[in-house]
Write a protein that holds these residues in place. Structure first.
Motif, PDB file in Angstrom:
ATOM      1  N   TRP A 155       0.837  -1.195   0.000  1.00 35.42           N
ATOM      2  CA  TRP A 155       0.000   0.000   0.000  1.00 35.42           C
ATOM      3  C   TRP A 155       0.870   1.241   0.000  1.00 35.42           C
ATOM      4  O   TRP A 155       1.974   1.243   0.496  1.00 35.42           O
ATOM      5  N   GLN A 156       0.244   2.306  -0.564  1.00 31.60           N
ATOM      6  CA  GLN A 156       0.943   3.584  -0.589  1.00 31.60           C
ATOM      7  C   GLN A 156      -0.039   4.687  -0.231  1.00 31.60           C
ATOM      8  O   GLN A 156      -1.160   4.721  -0.734  1.00 31.60           O
ATOM      9  N   ILE A 157       0.391   5.584   0.699  1.00 26.59           N
ATOM     10  CA  ILE A 157      -0.422   6.745   1.099  1.00 26.59           C
ATOM     11  C   ILE A 157       0.030   7.926   0.253  1.00 26.59           C
ATOM     12  O   ILE A 157       1.196   8.323   0.284  1.00 26.59           O
ATOM     13  N   TYR A 158      -0.929   8.524  -0.504  1.00 26.95           N
ATOM     14  CA  TYR A 158      -0.592   9.654  -1.369  1.00 26.95           C
ATOM     15  C   TYR A 158      -0.998  10.993  -0.772  1.00 26.95           C
ATOM     16  O   TYR A 158      -0.418  12.017  -1.130  1.00 26.95           O
ATOM     17  N   ALA A 159      -1.998  10.979   0.051  1.00 23.72           N
ATOM     18  CA  ALA A 159      -2.418  12.237   0.693  1.00 23.72           C
ATOM     19  C   ALA A 159      -3.163  11.870   1.974  1.00 23.72           C
ATOM     20  O   ALA A 159      -3.872  10.863   2.036  1.00 23.72           O
ATOM     21  N   SER A 160      -3.030  12.728   3.008  1.00 20.47           N
ATOM     22  CA  SER A 160      -3.710  12.430   4.265  1.00 20.47           C
ATOM     23  C   SER A 160      -3.732  13.670   5.133  1.00 20.47           C
ATOM     24  O   SER A 160      -2.846  14.524   5.054  1.00 20.47           O
ATOM     25  N   GLY A 218      -1.393  13.364  11.140  1.00 20.33           N
ATOM     26  CA  GLY A 218      -0.077  13.868  11.465  1.00 20.33           C
ATOM     27  C   GLY A 218       0.999  12.862  11.093  1.00 20.33           C
ATOM     28  O   GLY A 218       0.720  11.712  10.757  1.00 20.33           O
ATOM     29  N   PRO A 219       2.269  13.254  11.171  1.00 15.97           N
ATOM     30  CA  PRO A 219       3.368  12.363  10.770  1.00 15.97           C
ATOM     31  C   PRO A 219       3.384  11.056  11.547  1.00 15.97           C
ATOM     32  O   PRO A 219       3.545   9.984  10.961  1.00 15.97           O
ATOM     33  N   ALA A 220       3.233  11.119  12.891  1.00 19.12           N
ATOM     34  CA  ALA A 220       3.284   9.893  13.702  1.00 19.12           C
ATOM     35  C   ALA A 220       2.111   8.979  13.373  1.00 19.12           C
ATOM     36  O   ALA A 220       2.273   7.752  13.251  1.00 19.12           O
ATOM     37  N   GLN A 221       0.914   9.566  13.196  1.00 16.63           N
ATOM     38  CA  GLN A 221      -0.256   8.758  12.881  1.00 16.63           C
ATOM     39  C   GLN A 221      -0.167   8.197  11.465  1.00 16.63           C
ATOM     40  O   GLN A 221      -0.579   7.069  11.195  1.00 16.63           O
ATOM     41  N   ARG A 222       0.390   8.998  10.553  1.00 21.23           N
ATOM     42  CA  ARG A 222       0.532   8.514   9.178  1.00 21.23           C
ATOM     43  C   ARG A 222       1.509   7.330   9.139  1.00 21.23           C
ATOM     44  O   ARG A 222       1.269   6.345   8.425  1.00 21.23           O
ATOM     45  N   ALA A 223       2.596   7.429   9.911  1.00 20.87           N
ATOM     46  CA  ALA A 223       3.552   6.319   9.950  1.00 20.87           C
ATOM     47  C   ALA A 223       2.913   5.073  10.547  1.00 20.87           C
ATOM     48  O   ALA A 223       3.132   3.951  10.079  1.00 20.87           O
ATOM     49  N   ALA A 224       2.101   5.251  11.608  1.00 17.52           N
ATOM     50  CA  ALA A 224       1.418   4.100  12.203  1.00 17.52           C
ATOM     51  C   ALA A 224       0.415   3.488  11.230  1.00 17.52           C
ATOM     52  O   ALA A 224       0.258   2.263  11.164  1.00 17.52           O
ATOM     53  N   LEU A 225      -0.252   4.353  10.441  1.00 19.37           N
ATOM     54  CA  LEU A 225      -1.209   3.839   9.458  1.00 19.37           C
ATOM     55  C   LEU A 225      -0.502   3.028   8.385  1.00 19.37           C
ATOM     56  O   LEU A 225      -1.000   1.980   7.956  1.00 19.37           O
ATOM     57  N   GLN A 226       0.685   3.465   7.974  1.00 23.13           N
ATOM     58  CA  GLN A 226       1.410   2.757   6.925  1.00 23.13           C
ATOM     59  C   GLN A 226       1.718   1.318   7.346  1.00 23.13           C
ATOM     60  O   GLN A 226       1.681   0.408   6.532  1.00 23.13           O
TER      61      GLN A 226
END
Length: 784
Positions: free
Chosen positions: A208-213, A216-224
Motif C-alpha cells: 500500500w501507498q499513502i498519497y495524501a492524508s 499527522g506524521p506519527a499517525q501517518r507512519a502508524a497507518l502505513q
C-alpha cells in the motif's frame, strides 16, 4: 488482633446501620451508573457511525462536484474553435497554450490532448511527450464507449482526479484529459467539509501507498504499518489514539485500486461521554458521602449510649479503670451506666492492691523480680524489633550478712531501702531499678550497650561511695556488679539473668567491683553438678595422678626437664579428660585447691628425683585465678622448703590471657614468685592477647611456642617465619624458648636449625607416670 477487631466491627450496631444504608445507596447508584453508562456508550458509538455515514456522503458529493467542475472546464475547452483548428493542423504550441489557459481558469493541474490513434498531441505536465502513447488507455476506451470517462490515476508519483471528454467537429477529432491533483491540501479541504480525517491510498505492488492524508506524521507512519490488515470498516490505533474507520473505493488506477480512508477519533468522540461519566462518579461519591455522614449521625444518636458503655467495658477489661462514665439520664441505660461506674471503681481498687502485692517489693517500693522479668521481656522484644541493644546490671551487696548478724535485720532493711532509693535516683527515666531478693538488685538499661555501661559504671559505683548513716553509725557498704548485654550475651530474659549472675559472682570473687560477662563462662552440663564433689574427694583422697612429659634439649646440653600434667581416673566414670574438669574447676573456684595439690605432688617428686641423684626441673601450670591469689607465693615457698628443693628446679607456666583480667594483681604475684628464684614461662605463646611491650615487663624466663605454629612447620613458610622470629625475639630478651606439640623428626630438624632450646611433644614422649618417665630416661641414656 486484626481478626478480633473485624469481629467486633461486624457486631457493632452503628457500623451495621451505616453499612446497610450506604451499601443500599451504593447498589442503586451503581445500577444507575451502569445503565446510564451503557446507554451513553451506545449513543456515542452510534453517533460515530452516523458521522462516518454522513462524512462518506459528503465526501462522495465533493468528488462529484470536482468531476462536474472538470466536465464543464473540459467541455468549454473542447468547443474552442482555435483548439480544434490547432488539432487539425497539429500545432502543438497552440494546443499547449490553450490547455494551460483553460487549466489555470478552472484550477486543473493537468491537461492533455490525444488523437484518435491514442497518441498524445499535447501534455501540460510533460510537453516533450508529444507523439507518445496515451498512458491511460482503459480510461480512453471507456470514454469511447460512453462519450466521457472519469477516474483517479497515479501520475509521476502523485494522485490525480481526471476526466476524459471528446473534441467533436462534429465528429470526434481528439480527446481532452483534465485533472485535479489529490494532495494534502485537497484532503484538508475535504476534512473541513466532512469533519473527518481523510487519507487517499493505492493498493499497489509491492504494498500500500499513502498519497495524501490529513493525519499527522506519527499517525501517518502508524497507518502505513497497518495498511495490510485494513478492513472496509473497523477500528485502528494510530499513535496511541483510537479511530473508527471506513474505507471507500474511488476507482482503479494503472497502479492498482484507489481508496479513500475516512477516520473519526474515538477519543474525541467519546470525550463528552467520559466527561459525563466523571460527573456521574463525582455525584455518586458525593451522594455516598452525604449518606455516610447522615447515616453515621443517625446511628450514633441511636447507638451512642450503648456504644459508650461498651467502650467503657472494653477498657475495663483491658485494665483502664480511670474513665468517666458521663451518662446520667434516668433510663435503663443510665442505671446500667451507674452500676458500671461502681464496678469499675471496685475493680480498680482491688487490682491496684493485687498489683502492688504481685509486682512491687514491699520494703523498697521498687519492682520485684516478677515485674523486672516482665519489663526485661518487653525491652528485649522492642530491642529485637528495632535491632537495638540493652544492658542488665545485677548488683549484690558485699558482706551484707554481717550487717544483719551484727546490727540486726531492721538495720539491714534500712540499708536495703536506702540502696534502692539511691539506685533509683541515679537511674534514667527509661531505666528500671528492681529488688530481686535479699540483698540483690537489678538495673535494666534500654538502648545502652555494654561498652557504654562500662564507661559509665562509675556512676553506679558512686552510689556506695557515700557512707550509710544508721542512727549515727557510719557504715561502708560495697557491692559486686555483673554486666550483660542483649543480644551478645543472650536473647531471652532467663539467659541474660543467668549470665548476669555468673558475671556478678566473678566480680565478687575477683574483688574488682564489677565484671562483664565472658562467653567463656559456659554453662555446665548436668553431670557437672556432681563433678565438684567428686573432684573434692579425688583431691582429698589423692585419687589424682601426675603425668610427666619430657622437655628435651636439642643440643643435648642441660639437665632433664618435664611438665607435670594432672590426670583423673574416676572410679565410676573412668578417665575424665583434663579439658573437662580443669575448666570446670576454674569456673567454680576450686582450681586453687587443685593447683595446691599439683604443686605439692610435683615439688615432692622433683625433690625425690634430686635426692636420687637424677634431678629433673618440673614445670607446673597456673590458672588465672591462681595469679590473682596473693597467698600463692607463700604457699610455693613453703612447699619447696618442705621438699628441700632448690627453687631453680621449679618452673611455673602461665598463659598469655592469664594475666590480662587483672594485670596489676597478676604482675605483683609474678614478681613475688620470681623473687623466690623460680623460673616463669609463658605457655601457648602466640595465641593470646599480650603485646611485646607487655611481655617485656613480665619477669619471665621462658617462652613456649604454641603447637598451632609447630605442627606444619616443615611445610608452611608462614609458620616457619613466625617461629624463627619468636625464637630470635626470645633469645634477644634473654629467654629460653621451648616448642611444644612436636610430633615428627622433620620439625625437630627445622627447630634445631632455628636454634630452639628445648622440644616437648610426642616425637620424644607422651605424658607418662613418674615410673614410666624414669624408664624413658634410662632408655634414652642407653641410646646416647
Amino acid at each position: 488482633m486484626r481478626n478480633e477487631f473485624w469481629q467486633r466491627s461486624r457486631q457493632s450496631l452503628t457500623l451495621r446501620i451505616v453499612v446497610f444504608f450506604t451499601a443500599l445507596l451504593a447498589l442503586v447508584l451503581s445500577a444507575a451508573f451502569a445503565l446510564v453508562s451503557a446507554a451513553n456508550l451506545r449513543i456515542s458509538r452510534d453517533t460515530v457511525a452516523h458521522e462516518l455515514d454522513t462524512g462518506e456522503k459528503v465526501f462522495r458529493r465533493l468528488l462529484e462536484q470536482n468531476a462536474s467542475k472538470l466536465t464543464q472546464g473540459a467541455g468549454v475547452l473542447a468547443s474552442d474553435f482555435g483548439l480544434r483548428e490547432a488539432i487539425g493542423t497539429g500545432d502543438t504550441a497552440t494546443l499547449l497554450s490553450a490547455l494551460r489557459n483553460h487549466g489555470n481558469r478552472i484550477g486543473a493541474q493537468i491537461a492533455m490532448v490525444s488523437g484518435l490513434d491514442n497518441r498524445l498531441l499535447a501534455d501540460t505536465l510533460h510537453p516533450d511527450r508529444s507523439g507518445q502513447a496515451y498512458p491511460f488507455a482503459p480510461l480512453l476506451a471507456e470514454a469511447g464507449q460512453r462519450g466521457s470517462a472519469s477516474g483517479i490515476e497515479v501520475i509521476d508519483g502523485r494522485l490525480y482526479q481526471i476526466l476524459v471528454v471528446p473534441v467533436r467537429a462534429p465528429i470526434t477529432l481528439a480527446w481532452i484529459t483534465m485533472g485535479f491533483e489529490v494532495d494534502d491540501p485537497t484532503a484538508a479541504d475535504l476534512q473541513a467539509l466532512a469533519g473527518l480525517q481523510v487519507s487517499f491510498l493505492v493498493q499497489q505492488r509491492p504494498g500500500w501507498q499513502i498519497y495524501a492524508s490529513t493525519l499527522g506524521p506519527a499517525q501517518r507512519a502508524a497507518l502505513q504499518t497497518q495498511l495490510s490488515a485494513l478492513r472496509a470498516a473497523g477500528q485502528l490505533t494510530l499513535a496511541q489514539e483510537v479511530y473508527a474507520t471506513r474505507r471507500i473505493q474511488l476507482g482503479h488506477s494503472v497502479k492498482g485500486p484507489v481508496y479513500a480512508l475516512l477516520a473519526r477519533s474515538l477519543d474525541e468522540a467519546m470525550a463528552p461521554f467520559y466527561a459525563l461519566q466523571g460527573t456521574l462518579i463525582i455525584l455518586a461519591g458525593f451522594a455516598l458521602l452525604v449518606c455516610l455522614l447522615v447515616g453515621i449521625r443517625l446511628a450514633r444518636r441511636i447507638t451512642g449510649p450503648l456504644r459508650a458503655l461498651a467502650l467503657v467495658a472494653q477498657r475495663i477489661r483491658a485494665g483502664d479503670y480511670r474513665q468517666d462514665i458521663a451518662i446520667h439520664d434516668g433510663s435503663e441505660i443510665g442505671q446500667l451506666a451507674g452500676s458500671l461506674a461502681h464496678m469499675q471503681q471496685a475493680i480498680a481498687e482491688r487490682e491496684a492492691e493485687i498489683s502492688k502485692l504481685a509486682f512491687q517489693d514491699s520494703l523498697t517500693g521498687l519492682p520485684n523480680r516478677l515485674r523486672f522479668n516482665q519489663r526485661l521481656d518487653e525491652a528485649i522484644l522492642r530491642a529485637e524489633q528495632a535491632q537495638g541493644q540493652l544492658s542488665v546490671l545485677l548488683i549484690d551487696l558485699d558482706r551484707f550478712q554481717q550487717i544483719n548478724d551484727t546490727l540486726g535485720h531492721p538495720y539491714g532493711d534500712r540499708v536495703l531501702a536506702e540502696v534502692g532509693r539511691r539506685l533509683a535516683a541515679c537511674a534514667r527515666a527509661e531505666d528500671t531499678v528492681a529488688r530481686l531478693s535479699g540483698d540483690e538488685f537489678a538495673l535494666l538499661l534500654p538502648g545502652m550497650s555494654t561498652s557504654a555501661v562500662l564507661q559509665n559504671i562509675g556512676r553506679i559505683k558512686r552510689v556506695f561511695d557515700q557512707r550509710f548513716d544508721l542512727d549515727g553509725r557510719p557504715l561502708d557498704v560495697r557491692a559486686s556488679i555483673g554486666v550483660v548485654g542483649y543480644p551478645e550475651h543472650g536473647d531471652n530474659a532467663i539467659e541474660l539473668m543467668r549470665c548476669a549472675d555468673m558475671a556478678m559472682y566473678r566480680a565478687k570473687r575477683s574483688g574488682s567491683g564489677h565484671a562483664l560477662y565472658d562467653t567463656g563462662m559456659r554453662t555446665f552440663r548436668e553431670e557437672h553438678l556432681s563433678l565438684l564433689g567428686d573432684l573434692q574427694q579425688a583431691v582429698d583422697n589423692n585419687e589424682l595422678i601426675l603425668y610427666y612429659q619430657p622437655k628435651v634439649a636439642i643440643n643435648g646440653a642441660g639437665g632433664d626437664e618435664a611438665e607435670a600434667l594432672v590426670r583423673w581416673i574416676h572410679p565410676r566414670k573412668g578417665f575424665i579428660p583434663p579439658g573437662e574438669f580443669i575448666p570446670f574447676a576454674e569456673q567454680t573456684g576450686y582450681i586453687k585447691e587443685l593447683t595446691r595439690w599439683v604443686l605439692a605432688r610435683a615439688i615432692k617428686q622433683a625433690g625425690q628425683w634430686l635426692r636420687e641423684g637424677r634431678p629433673v626441673k618440673v614445670s607446673v601450670n597456673l590458672s588465672t585465678r591462681d595469679l590473682l591469689d596473693p597467698g600463692l607465693p607463700a604457699t610455693v615457698a613453703s612447699l619447696i622448703d618442705l621438699a628441700n628443693l632448690p627453687p631453680d628446679y621449679l618452673c611455673l607456666e602461665i598463659t598469655e590471657s592469664g594475666f590480662m583480667d587483672e594485670p596489676a594483681k597478676a604482675l605483683d604475684v609474678l614478681h613475688k614468685l620470681r623473687t623466690l628464684g623460680l623460673s616463669l614461662a609463658i605457655d601457648d605463646y602466640g595465641t593470646g592477647y599480650s603485646s611485646l611491650a607487655y611481655i617485656r615487663r613480665l619477669p619471665i624466663t621462658e617462652l613456649k611456642i604454641d603447637r598451632a605454629f609447630v605442627l606444619e612447620l616443615a611445610h608452611s613458610q608462614g609458620d616457619a617465619q613466625i617461629v624463627r622470629s619468636t625464637i630470635e625475639l626470645g633469645h634477644r630478651l634473654g629467654l629460653k624458648v621451648v616448642a611444644e606439640g612436636v610430633e615428627d623428626q622433620p620439625v625437630v630438624a627445622v627447630l634445631a636449625e632455628m636454634g630452639c632450646d628445648r622440644i616437648q611433644g610426642y616425637v620424644f614422649g607422651k605424658p607418662m607416670p613418674a615410673e614410666a618417665f624414669d624408664q624413658w630416661r634410662n632408655a634414652r641414656l642407653q641410646l646416647q
